[in-house]
Design a protein around this motif. Structure first.
Motif, PDB file in Angstrom:
ATOM      1  N   TYR A 393       0.836  -1.206   0.000  1.00 30.22           N
ATOM      2  CA  TYR A 393       0.000   0.000   0.000  1.00 30.22           C
ATOM      3  C   TYR A 393       0.870   1.256   0.000  1.00 30.22           C
ATOM      4  CZ  TYR A 393      -3.180   3.617   1.672  1.00 30.22           C
ATOM      5  OH  TYR A 393      -3.897   4.778   1.805  1.00 30.22           O
ATOM      6  N   LYS A 394       1.878   1.273   0.865  1.00 27.31           N
ATOM      7  CA  LYS A 394       2.751   2.441   0.967  1.00 27.31           C
ATOM      8  C   LYS A 394       3.463   2.711  -0.355  1.00 27.31           C
ATOM      9  CE  LYS A 394       6.830   4.099   3.489  1.00 27.31           C
ATOM     10  NZ  LYS A 394       7.838   3.773   4.530  1.00 27.31           N
ATOM     11  N   LYS A 395       4.017   1.680  -0.956  1.00 28.49           N
ATOM     12  CA  LYS A 395       4.776   1.861  -2.196  1.00 28.49           C
ATOM     13  C   LYS A 395       3.860   2.164  -3.386  1.00 28.49           C
ATOM     14  CE  LYS A 395       8.545   1.476  -0.080  1.00 28.49           C
ATOM     15  NZ  LYS A 395       9.342   2.703   0.151  1.00 28.49           N
ATOM     16  N   ALA A 396       2.639   1.618  -3.361  1.00 30.59           N
ATOM     17  CA  ALA A 396       1.699   1.923  -4.444  1.00 30.59           C
ATOM     18  C   ALA A 396       1.333   3.403  -4.441  1.00 30.59           C
ATOM     19  CB  ALA A 396       0.446   1.057  -4.308  1.00 30.59           C
ATOM     20  N   LYS A 397       1.144   3.962  -3.248  1.00 31.20           N
ATOM     21  CA  LYS A 397       0.856   5.393  -3.148  1.00 31.20           C
ATOM     22  C   LYS A 397       2.040   6.221  -3.656  1.00 31.20           C
ATOM     23  CE  LYS A 397      -2.199   7.132  -1.232  1.00 31.20           C
ATOM     24  NZ  LYS A 397      -3.470   7.703  -1.757  1.00 31.20           N
ATOM     25  N   GLU A 398       3.233   5.815  -3.277  1.00 31.81           N
ATOM     26  CA  GLU A 398       4.424   6.544  -3.721  1.00 31.81           C
ATOM     27  C   GLU A 398       4.603   6.433  -5.231  1.00 31.81           C
ATOM     28  OE1 GLU A 398       7.602   4.912  -1.468  1.00 31.81           O
ATOM     29  OE2 GLU A 398       6.993   5.842   0.427  1.00 31.81           O
ATOM     30  N   LYS A 399       4.333   5.245  -5.771  1.00 27.74           N
ATOM     31  CA  LYS A 399       4.495   5.052  -7.213  1.00 27.74           C
ATOM     32  C   LYS A 399       3.514   5.895  -8.012  1.00 27.74           C
ATOM     33  CE  LYS A 399       4.334   0.513  -7.472  1.00 27.74           C
ATOM     34  NZ  LYS A 399       4.347  -0.818  -8.121  1.00 27.74           N
ATOM     35  N   GLN A 400       2.280   6.018  -7.499  1.00 22.41           N
ATOM     36  CA  GLN A 400       1.289   6.817  -8.214  1.00 22.41           C
ATOM     37  C   GLN A 400       1.754   8.267  -8.362  1.00 22.41           C
ATOM     38  OE1 GLN A 400      -3.067   6.071  -7.416  1.00 22.41           O
ATOM     39  NE2 GLN A 400      -2.220   4.752  -5.827  1.00 22.41           N
ATOM     40  N   GLU A 401       2.336   8.789  -7.303  1.00 26.54           N
ATOM     41  CA  GLU A 401       2.826  10.171  -7.359  1.00 26.54           C
ATOM     42  C   GLU A 401       3.978  10.291  -8.356  1.00 26.54           C
ATOM     43  OE1 GLU A 401       4.610  13.602  -4.330  1.00 26.54           O
ATOM     44  OE2 GLU A 401       3.858  11.687  -3.539  1.00 26.54           O
ATOM     45  N   SER A 402       4.901   9.324  -8.314  1.00 29.09           N
ATOM     46  CA  SER A 402       6.036   9.354  -9.245  1.00 29.09           C
ATOM     47  C   SER A 402       5.576   9.171 -10.687  1.00 29.09           C
ATOM     48  CB  SER A 402       7.042   8.259  -8.872  1.00 29.09           C
ATOM     49  OG  SER A 402       7.567   8.483  -7.576  1.00 29.09           O
ATOM     50  N   ARG A 403       4.610   8.240 -10.895  1.00 29.30           N
ATOM     51  CA  ARG A 403       4.120   7.992 -12.254  1.00 29.30           C
ATOM     52  C   ARG A 403       3.438   9.232 -12.832  1.00 29.30           C
ATOM     53  NH1 ARG A 403       7.151   4.014 -13.992  1.00 29.30           N
ATOM     54  NH2 ARG A 403       6.824   2.052 -12.857  1.00 29.30           N
ATOM     55  N   ALA A 404       2.710   9.953 -11.987  1.00 28.40           N
ATOM     56  CA  ALA A 404       2.029  11.166 -12.474  1.00 28.40           C
ATOM     57  C   ALA A 404       3.042  12.170 -13.005  1.00 28.40           C
ATOM     58  CB  ALA A 404       1.206  11.779 -11.348  1.00 28.40           C
ATOM     59  N   HIS A 405       4.152  12.366 -12.290  1.00 29.18           N
ATOM     60  CA  HIS A 405       5.200  13.276 -12.758  1.00 29.18           C
ATOM     61  C   HIS A 405       5.859  12.720 -14.030  1.00 29.18           C
ATOM     62  CE1 HIS A 405       4.758  15.816  -9.320  1.00 29.18           C
ATOM     63  NE2 HIS A 405       5.145  14.895  -8.453  1.00 29.18           N
ATOM     64  N   GLN A 406       6.079  11.410 -14.047  1.00 31.62           N
ATOM     65  CA  GLN A 406       6.716  10.801 -15.212  1.00 31.62           C
ATOM     66  C   GLN A 406       5.839  10.945 -16.461  1.00 31.62           C
ATOM     67  OE1 GLN A 406       6.936   6.548 -15.201  1.00 31.62           O
ATOM     68  NE2 GLN A 406       8.672   6.456 -16.619  1.00 31.62           N
ATOM     69  N   ILE A 407       4.547  10.695 -16.322  1.00 33.10           N
ATOM     70  CA  ILE A 407       3.635  10.786 -17.464  1.00 33.10           C
ATOM     71  C   ILE A 407       3.569  12.216 -17.992  1.00 33.10           C
ATOM     72  CG2 ILE A 407       1.194  10.634 -18.119  1.00 33.10           C
ATOM     73  CD1 ILE A 407       0.991   8.198 -16.215  1.00 33.10           C
ATOM     74  N   ALA A 408       3.514  13.170 -17.078  1.00 30.42           N
ATOM     75  CA  ALA A 408       3.483  14.581 -17.502  1.00 30.42           C
ATOM     76  C   ALA A 408       4.742  14.934 -18.288  1.00 30.42           C
ATOM     77  CB  ALA A 408       3.332  15.480 -16.283  1.00 30.42           C
ATOM     78  N   ALA A 409       5.886  14.461 -17.810  1.00 34.40           N
ATOM     79  CA  ALA A 409       7.143  14.750 -18.506  1.00 34.40           C
ATOM     80  C   ALA A 409       7.197  14.056 -19.867  1.00 34.40           C
ATOM     81  CB  ALA A 409       8.317  14.311 -17.639  1.00 34.40           C
ATOM     82  N   LEU A 410       6.734  12.819 -19.940  1.00 33.51           N
ATOM     83  CA  LEU A 410       6.783  12.077 -21.195  1.00 33.51           C
ATOM     84  C   LEU A 410       5.799  12.645 -22.232  1.00 33.51           C
ATOM     85  CD1 LEU A 410       7.160   8.417 -19.874  1.00 33.51           C
ATOM     86  CD2 LEU A 410       8.848   9.738 -21.191  1.00 33.51           C
ATOM     87  N   GLU A 411       4.664  13.152 -21.765  1.00 30.94           N
ATOM     88  CA  GLU A 411       3.732  13.797 -22.699  1.00 30.94           C
ATOM     89  C   GLU A 411       4.393  15.003 -23.367  1.00 30.94           C
ATOM     90  OE1 GLU A 411       0.432  14.564 -20.157  1.00 30.94           O
ATOM     91  OE2 GLU A 411      -0.591  12.675 -20.631  1.00 30.94           O
ATOM     92  N   LYS A 412       5.151  15.770 -22.583  1.00 32.02           N
ATOM     93  CA  LYS A 412       5.887  16.901 -23.156  1.00 32.02           C
ATOM     94  C   LYS A 412       6.985  16.421 -24.096  1.00 32.02           C
ATOM     95  CE  LYS A 412       5.109  20.018 -19.239  1.00 32.02           C
ATOM     96  NZ  LYS A 412       5.748  20.802 -18.155  1.00 32.02           N
ATOM     97  N   ALA A 413       7.648  15.297 -23.715  1.00 32.04           N
ATOM     98  CA  ALA A 413       8.711  14.764 -24.565  1.00 32.04           C
ATOM     99  C   ALA A 413       8.156  14.328 -25.910  1.00 32.04           C
ATOM    100  CB  ALA A 413       9.386  13.585 -23.868  1.00 32.04           C
ATOM    101  N   VAL A 414       6.995  13.678 -25.921  1.00 32.75           N
ATOM    102  CA  VAL A 414       6.374  13.268 -27.183  1.00 32.75           C
ATOM    103  C   VAL A 414       6.022  14.489 -28.022  1.00 32.75           C
ATOM    104  CG1 VAL A 414       4.326  12.194 -28.206  1.00 32.75           C
ATOM    105  CG2 VAL A 414       5.496  11.082 -26.293  1.00 32.75           C
ATOM    106  N   GLU A 415       5.458  15.485 -27.366  1.00 27.00           N
ATOM    107  CA  GLU A 415       5.072  16.714 -28.064  1.00 27.00           C
ATOM    108  C   GLU A 415       6.293  17.400 -28.672  1.00 27.00           C
ATOM    109  OE1 GLU A 415       2.959  21.044 -27.047  1.00 27.00           O
ATOM    110  OE2 GLU A 415       2.903  19.405 -25.581  1.00 27.00           O
ATOM    111  N   PHE A 416       7.373  17.482 -27.904  1.00 26.14           N
ATOM    112  CA  PHE A 416       8.593  18.168 -28.383  1.00 26.14           C
ATOM    113  C   PHE A 416       9.233  17.407 -29.541  1.00 26.14           C
ATOM    114  CE2 PHE A 416       9.290  20.199 -23.942  1.00 26.14           C
ATOM    115  CZ  PHE A 416       8.326  21.148 -24.255  1.00 26.14           C
ATOM    116  N   THR A 417       9.351  16.076 -29.397  1.00 30.27           N
ATOM    117  CA  THR A 417      10.021  15.295 -30.446  1.00 30.27           C
ATOM    118  C   THR A 417       9.214  15.304 -31.742  1.00 30.27           C
ATOM    119  OG1 THR A 417       9.009  13.282 -29.537  1.00 30.27           O
ATOM    120  CG2 THR A 417      11.281  13.774 -28.882  1.00 30.27           C
ATOM    121  N   GLN A 418       7.884  15.292 -31.621  1.00 30.20           N
ATOM    122  CA  GLN A 418       7.057  15.374 -32.837  1.00 30.20           C
ATOM    123  C   GLN A 418       7.239  16.721 -33.535  1.00 30.20           C
ATOM    124  OE1 GLN A 418       3.185  14.451 -31.183  1.00 30.20           O
ATOM    125  NE2 GLN A 418       3.257  12.339 -31.955  1.00 30.20           N
TER     126      GLN A 418
END
Length: 469
Positions: A393-418
């Motif tokens: 439970y503890k690590k799942a909560k931590e992962k969700q927060e990290s994944r949210a930041h990662q997804i936001a960054a990758l969405e920008k990376a896709v946009e920039f590379t395109q």
């Protein structure tokens, strides 16, 4: 009626009863000590109450899932089998209780017999009636006095076995609730991953058309077109895998519900609200809450009483037998001066069965030791399951927060590379594809993190003994 025989039987019975009251044979049961820790691993327990005491509907807000769990509790075949085990154990308990009471049997018979004249040896006297008809009606009773506690130990063993099956049924119930909830969350996660992958496929189809246009414009070469095409078909294939997993999960959940495999009604992962007030209580409360620990203790108690029972075979048994009734050669005067009775008290001491008795005792003592190990193992497993669920439970909560930041960054990376691919020669389609694949992976992992959070709560609830209310 004469009662002279009682003056011999009563003193012997009293002596044996006194010996048995001294506790020379059977031991008194006490719950075995497993020396459990006062805290769970990596967790300082401060809660005096446990979420295990809450009804399962308080843990689950999804009304569809609540309905599925209720259906499973009604129709699941494993749970029905466990309930039949309770019925069998209850009948055995009644049988053991009745064994301490005297038996009583009634018998009525008519006997027609003829005696050989030669066998009577009446010296040639003739005219003797050789035919005899006897009319008999009697009651017989037998009672084994429980001097050494044999019958009481057997009754206590049967009671422990009954309580064991009752606890086992509750363990099946708690596991069933957990299994249905986790399978449901698996389905919701697969649905979310399917939706993400289908959206990704739509984007890859658009990318494929864009690469064709850019090639015609001289911005990219033919390799980019082929790569975009291959990427599209790779996503299409992964969708098929997810659809297979969804069907398999639906079938598995249907079996848990006791229904023919088929489609399962469900909501969405985004609609799920995770229960947040995670109170785990003190480790000692596990004995009150976890049915598998209670089941293991009752198995140990039954084995304990079986050892007591085996010890009683080394001592003599005292049995009182009585029968009486009416017997007459004529039905006309059946009730006139035809009373008879017998009263017998007997001691039976095993002589040549000592080896068999020793073997029985040794076997039962070994079974008792195994039951203790199982009981201790249940405690250790409970602590491990709670630790696993808390950490997940503890690590799942931590992962969700990290994944949210990662997804936001990758969405920008896709946009920039395109954008760079279209307006700059320093970027090729491989860079775009790498960013897109990384984004897809992160989105799918984000779904898994949410799924793990929901499942960790259910696992913790079951590990603490919840789901019985």
């Amino acid at each position: 009626m004469k009662f002279k025989s009682l003056k011999y039987i009563v003193p012997v019975a009293m002596m044996l009863l006194v010996l048995s009251s001294c506790g020379v044979v059977n031991k008194r049961y006490s719950t075995p000590d497993v020396a459990f820790s006062e805290n769970y691993r990596d967790t300082l327990v401060q809660d005096s109450t446990s979420m295990a005491t809450l009804p399962w509907k308080a843990m689950i807000s999804d009304s569809i899932l609540q309905g599925l769990i209720e259906e499973g509790l009604q129709n699941n075949l494993d749970l029905r089998t466990a309930l039949e085990n309770i019925n069998q154990a209850q009948a055995s308990l009644v049988q053991a209780k009745l064994a301490v009471l005297p038996s009583l049997e009634g018998n009525a018979q008519v006997t027609r017999s003829k005696t050989s004249e030669a066998a009577l040896n009446f010296g040639g006297v003739s005219g003797i009636n050789l035919n005899t008809t006897t009319y008999t009606g009697q009651l017989s009773s037998s009672w084994e006095l429980d001097v050494w506690g044999k019958l009481r130990s057997n009754k206590r063993s049967a009671l422990a076995s009954f309580l064991k099956t009752e606890a086992a049924a509750r363990a099946v119930k708690t596991q069933l609730i957990s299994d249905i909830a986790q399978a449901y969350y698996d389905l919701l996660a697969l649905d979310a991953q399917l939706a993400i992958t289908q959206e990704t496929l739509e984007n890859r189809i658009k990318d494929q058309e864009a690469m064709k246009f850019l090639k015609e414009s001289g911005v990219v070469d033919g390799a980019a077109v082929v790569q975009s095409e291959a990427s599209r078909y790779d996503i299409e294939a992964s969708i098929k895998d997810i659809e297979i997993s969804i069907l398999q999960e639906e079938n598995a959940l249907s079996i848990l519900l006791g229904r023919i495999p088929g489609a399962i009604e469900r909501s969405t992962l985004a609609e799920q609200k995770a229960y947040a007030d995670l109170k785990i209580g003190l480790p000692a409360s596990l004995l009150r809450n976890r049915p598998d620990i209670q089941e293991a203790e009752m198995a140990f108690r039954a084995a304990f009483e079986d050892v007591n029972l085996a010890k009683t075979y080394f001592y003599p048994s005292l049995t009182l037998t009585a029968n009486g009734g009416l017997s007459s050669l004529s039905i006309d005067n059946f009730f006139d001066n035809s009373v008879f009775y017998n009263l017998i008290g007997g001691l039976t001491q095993p002589i040549f069965a000592n080896g068999e008795n020793k073997a029985r005792l040794k076997i039962n003592q070994s079974v008792q030791q195994q039951a203790f190990y199982d009981y201790k193992s249940a405690w250790l497993s409970a602590g491990g399951e709670i630790s696993d669920a808390l950490f997940l439970y503890k690590k799942a909560k931590e992962k969700q927060e990290s994944r949210a930041h990662q997804i936001a960054a990758l969405e920008k990376a896709v946009e920039f590379t395109q954008a760079l691919l279209e307006y700059s020669s320093t970027t090729n389609y491989t860079d775009v594809l790498t960013a897109q694949n990384s984004l897809l992976t992160a989105q799918l992992d984000g779904v898994s993190a949410k799924q793990q959070e929901l499942q960790a709560i259910i696992q913790l609830y079951r590990a603490l003994g919840g789901g019985q209310q």
